[in-house]
Design a protein around this motif. Structure first.
Motif, PDB file in Angstrom:
ATOM      1  N   CYS A 112      39.830  53.149  63.639  1.00 45.27           N
ATOM      2  CA  CYS A 112      40.998  54.025  63.789  1.00 45.27           C
ATOM      3  C   CYS A 112      42.176  53.190  63.338  1.00 45.27           C
ATOM      4  O   CYS A 112      42.595  52.269  64.042  1.00 45.27           O
ATOM      5  CB  CYS A 112      41.191  54.485  65.234  1.00 45.27           C
ATOM      6  SG  CYS A 112      42.760  55.358  65.482  1.00 45.27           S
ATOM      7  N   THR A 113      42.687  53.486  62.158  1.00 42.60           N
ATOM      8  CA  THR A 113      43.773  52.652  61.632  1.00 42.60           C
ATOM      9  C   THR A 113      45.068  52.896  62.394  1.00 42.60           C
ATOM     10  O   THR A 113      45.931  52.018  62.458  1.00 42.60           O
ATOM     11  CB  THR A 113      44.008  52.922  60.132  1.00 42.60           C
ATOM     12  OG1 THR A 113      44.265  54.310  59.955  1.00 42.60           O
ATOM     13  CG2 THR A 113      42.793  52.524  59.316  1.00 42.60           C
ATOM     14  N   LEU A 114      45.219  54.101  62.977  1.00 38.27           N
ATOM     15  CA  LEU A 114      46.484  54.439  63.640  1.00 38.27           C
ATOM     16  C   LEU A 114      46.593  53.781  65.011  1.00 38.27           C
ATOM     17  O   LEU A 114      47.609  53.187  65.360  1.00 38.27           O
ATOM     18  CB  LEU A 114      46.603  55.960  63.785  1.00 38.27           C
ATOM     19  CG  LEU A 114      47.851  56.466  64.488  1.00 38.27           C
ATOM     20  CD1 LEU A 114      49.098  56.155  63.683  1.00 38.27           C
ATOM     21  CD2 LEU A 114      47.748  57.965  64.759  1.00 38.27           C
ATOM     22  N   CYS A 115      45.523  53.904  65.807  1.00 40.08           N
ATOM     23  CA  CYS A 115      45.618  53.353  67.168  1.00 40.08           C
ATOM     24  C   CYS A 115      44.228  52.952  67.649  1.00 40.08           C
ATOM     25  O   CYS A 115      43.736  51.901  67.255  1.00 40.08           O
ATOM     26  CB  CYS A 115      46.299  54.341  68.122  1.00 40.08           C
ATOM     27  SG  CYS A 115      45.659  56.023  68.055  1.00 40.08           S
ATOM     28  N   SER A 116      43.601  53.784  68.473  1.00 41.71           N
ATOM     29  CA  SER A 116      42.301  53.398  69.016  1.00 41.71           C
ATOM     30  C   SER A 116      41.428  54.620  69.273  1.00 41.71           C
ATOM     31  O   SER A 116      40.652  54.637  70.222  1.00 41.71           O
ATOM     32  CB  SER A 116      42.496  52.592  70.298  1.00 41.71           C
ATOM     33  OG  SER A 116      43.310  53.316  71.195  1.00 41.71           O
ATOM     34  N   CYS A 117      41.543  55.663  68.437  1.00 38.91           N
ATOM     35  CA  CYS A 117      40.682  56.840  68.587  1.00 38.91           C
ATOM     36  C   CYS A 117      39.225  56.393  68.452  1.00 38.91           C
ATOM     37  O   CYS A 117      38.892  55.618  67.555  1.00 38.91           O
ATOM     38  CB  CYS A 117      41.011  57.892  67.535  1.00 38.91           C
ATOM     39  SG  CYS A 117      42.694  58.514  67.649  1.00 38.91           S
ATOM     40  N   TYR A 118      38.372  56.929  69.326  1.00 37.91           N
ATOM     41  CA  TYR A 118      37.026  56.389  69.488  1.00 37.91           C
ATOM     42  C   TYR A 118      36.174  57.479  70.110  1.00 37.91           C
ATOM     43  O   TYR A 118      36.684  58.290  70.886  1.00 37.91           O
ATOM     44  CB  TYR A 118      37.138  55.180  70.424  1.00 37.91           C
ATOM     45  CG  TYR A 118      35.932  54.299  70.584  1.00 37.91           C
ATOM     46  CD1 TYR A 118      35.543  53.407  69.583  1.00 37.91           C
ATOM     47  CD2 TYR A 118      35.213  54.308  71.775  1.00 37.91           C
ATOM     48  CE1 TYR A 118      34.459  52.552  69.768  1.00 37.91           C
ATOM     49  CE2 TYR A 118      34.132  53.452  71.965  1.00 37.91           C
ATOM     50  CZ  TYR A 118      33.759  52.574  70.951  1.00 37.91           C
ATOM     51  OH  TYR A 118      32.697  51.723  71.146  1.00 37.91           O
ATOM     52  N   PRO A 119      34.874  57.520  69.796  1.00 36.43           N
ATOM     53  CA  PRO A 119      34.048  58.588  70.379  1.00 36.43           C
ATOM     54  C   PRO A 119      33.672  58.304  71.827  1.00 36.43           C
ATOM     55  O   PRO A 119      32.562  57.897  72.131  1.00 36.43           O
ATOM     56  CB  PRO A 119      32.821  58.602  69.459  1.00 36.43           C
ATOM     57  CG  PRO A 119      32.711  57.203  68.962  1.00 36.43           C
ATOM     58  CD  PRO A 119      34.116  56.686  68.843  1.00 36.43           C
ATOM     59  N   TRP A 120      34.621  58.507  72.740  1.00 37.76           N
ATOM     60  CA  TRP A 120      34.402  58.236  74.169  1.00 37.76           C
ATOM     61  C   TRP A 120      33.102  58.815  74.713  1.00 37.76           C
ATOM     62  O   TRP A 120      32.386  58.122  75.444  1.00 37.76           O
ATOM     63  CB  TRP A 120      35.555  58.806  75.010  1.00 37.76           C
ATOM     64  CG  TRP A 120      36.876  58.186  74.807  1.00 37.76           C
ATOM     65  CD1 TRP A 120      37.184  57.106  74.025  1.00 37.76           C
ATOM     66  CD2 TRP A 120      38.100  58.618  75.409  1.00 37.76           C
ATOM     67  NE1 TRP A 120      38.527  56.845  74.101  1.00 37.76           N
ATOM     68  CE2 TRP A 120      39.111  57.760  74.946  1.00 37.76           C
ATOM     69  CE3 TRP A 120      38.427  59.635  76.293  1.00 37.76           C
ATOM     70  CZ2 TRP A 120      40.434  57.900  75.341  1.00 37.76           C
ATOM     71  CZ3 TRP A 120      39.742  59.770  76.690  1.00 37.76           C
ATOM     72  CH2 TRP A 120      40.737  58.916  76.220  1.00 37.76           C
ATOM     73  N   PRO A 121      32.807  60.097  74.431  1.00 35.58           N
ATOM     74  CA  PRO A 121      31.648  60.691  75.124  1.00 35.58           C
ATOM     75  C   PRO A 121      30.338  59.974  74.816  1.00 35.58           C
ATOM     76  O   PRO A 121      29.444  59.943  75.653  1.00 35.58           O
ATOM     77  CB  PRO A 121      31.608  62.126  74.584  1.00 35.58           C
ATOM     78  CG  PRO A 121      32.978  62.373  74.058  1.00 35.58           C
ATOM     79  CD  PRO A 121      33.472  61.059  73.560  1.00 35.58           C
ATOM     80  N   VAL A 122      30.211  59.401  73.634  1.00 32.61           N
ATOM     81  CA  VAL A 122      28.942  58.757  73.283  1.00 32.61           C
ATOM     82  C   VAL A 122      28.975  57.253  73.436  1.00 32.61           C
ATOM     83  O   VAL A 122      27.940  56.633  73.660  1.00 32.61           O
ATOM     84  CB  VAL A 122      28.508  59.053  71.830  1.00 32.61           C
ATOM     85  CG1 VAL A 122      27.664  60.303  71.788  1.00 32.61           C
ATOM     86  CG2 VAL A 122      29.667  59.130  70.889  1.00 32.61           C
ATOM     87  N   LEU A 123      30.128  56.635  73.292  1.00 31.20           N
ATOM     88  CA  LEU A 123      30.181  55.173  73.322  1.00 31.20           C
ATOM     89  C   LEU A 123      31.007  54.633  74.485  1.00 31.20           C
ATOM     90  O   LEU A 123      31.137  53.420  74.638  1.00 31.20           O
ATOM     91  CB  LEU A 123      30.745  54.629  72.003  1.00 31.20           C
ATOM     92  CG  LEU A 123      29.934  54.961  70.737  1.00 31.20           C
ATOM     93  CD1 LEU A 123      30.504  54.226  69.531  1.00 31.20           C
ATOM     94  CD2 LEU A 123      28.479  54.604  70.919  1.00 31.20           C
ATOM     95  N   GLY A 124      31.588  55.497  75.306  1.00 35.28           N
ATOM     96  CA  GLY A 124      32.474  55.004  76.359  1.00 35.28           C
ATOM     97  C   GLY A 124      33.813  54.624  75.756  1.00 35.28           C
ATOM     98  O   GLY A 124      34.228  55.187  74.746  1.00 35.28           O
TER      99      GLY A 124
END
Lengths: 229, 100
Positions: free
Chosen positions: A128-140
């Motif tokens: 995520c170049t902008l901030c820290s968007c991340y696939p929470w539901p699958v990776l925490g």
């Protein structure tokens, strides 16, 4: 009257005492001390609770969920199922969110999961170049390095160099595709099934799927590594 | 063949508390995740860690008129006084602030 719910961190988090930001002033043996960050978050929370914007019990549930229930083991289950079930894999690549719901792995709503498949020709890397968007539901929640400016900028400019720093070497002919996450679109990598795993069942396969292999900075463990772990 | 234990999600309780506050305020409709990402992204060259989350959520709720920097500062001071007046090991409650 001030709200007075009991903060769970007063008792339940032993790491509180190990954290470098906690300075216990032993010259005040009769009082307690809060770090500047603790003071800030408590002040914020108590005002928001007073105004009715947040519910302390709901906060505790959220924390417990992300500390104990949501994590890379969810993504590992999804990957292992895709390795053993070609029809599931097809559905996963078609519509990640819908296929994951079949395994009760789900989002908080809003964001859409896109699964990108590694092949001998193409390796995928998520950032995520902008901030820290991340696939929470699958990776925490994301590891610290995922949120760091060097990773966020260099993953795009020099992905092969970044992979090398993670100890991940790819064949020279393998292309690297970088996927820039947004708040609405979250990517997860479907790594290649390691060789020599034909005899393993789905649960054992899930044990080989590392968090980094689903971000693209790493590869799954080999069965030998798994045995040693 | 067992998985190695996953590392702790939060390095300190205040990180967990910050995370939960942000998610709760999102769920309450105060902002979309797109707006949140934009707000975090204003500090493009900084670590997008929970310290930045806390700074960003304080700024966002001030922009939305929920509270003011002055009110937050006063509440922090009250908690600091309450902590100093609370025996070690007991819950720190705002009502322990001697000036409350």
């Amino acid at each position: 009257m001030a709200q007075d719910h009991d903060h769970p961190q007063d008792h339940d988090h032993p790491q509180d005492h190990d954290h470098p930001h906690d300075h216990h002033h032993h010259d005040h043996p009769h009082g307690s001390d809060l770090s500047p960050m603790d003071l800030r978050v408590r002040a914020l929370e108590s005002i928001l609770v007073e105004k009715g914007y947040v519910d302390p019990a709901a906060l505790d549930v959220l924390i417990e969920t992300y500390e104990t229930k949501v994590g890379p083991h969810n993504g590992a289950r999804v990957v292992a199922r895709a390795w053993v079930d070609p029809a599931f894999k097809a559905r996963l690549l078609q519509d990640g969110s819908a296929a994951m719901r079949e395994l009760d792995v789900g989002g908080r709503g809003g964001e859409h999961m896109v699964v990108v498949e590694n092949t001998p020709d193409e390796h995928n890397l998520v950032v995520c170049t902008l901030c820290s968007c991340y696939p929470w539901p699958v990776l925490g929640l994301p590891p610290v390095w995922y949120k760091s400016p060097p990773y966020r900028s260099r993953a795009v400019i020099d992905p092969r160099g970044v992979l090398a720093e993670f100890g991940t070497a790819l064949p020279a002919q393998t292309r690297i595709r970088v996927w820039d996450s947004t708040a609405e679109l979250r990517y997860m990598v479907l790594p290649m099934r390691p060789p020599g795993t034909d005899h393993l069942d789905e649960a054992a396969l899930a044990g080989l799927v590392t968090r980094d292999s689903m971000i693209g900075t790493g590869l799954p463990s080999s069965p030998d590594q798994g045995d040693r772990a | 063949m067992s998985r190695p234990p996953e590392p702790p999600v939060f390095a300190a309780p205040w990180e967990a508390q910050t995370f939960a506050l942000v998610v709760s305020l999102h769920d309450a409709g105060l902002f979309t995740w797109g707006e949140w990402a934009q707000a975090l992204g204003r500090h493009g060259d900084r670590m997008a860690d929970y310290a930045l989350w806390l700074e960003t959520i304080e700024a966002l709720i001030a922009e939305r008129g929920l509270t003011s920097p002055t009110a937050l500062e006063a509440r922090r001071a009250a908690f600091a006084r309450a902590a100093a007046a609370t025996p070690h090991g007991q819950p720190i409650l705002l009502e322990n602030d001697p000036e409350a």
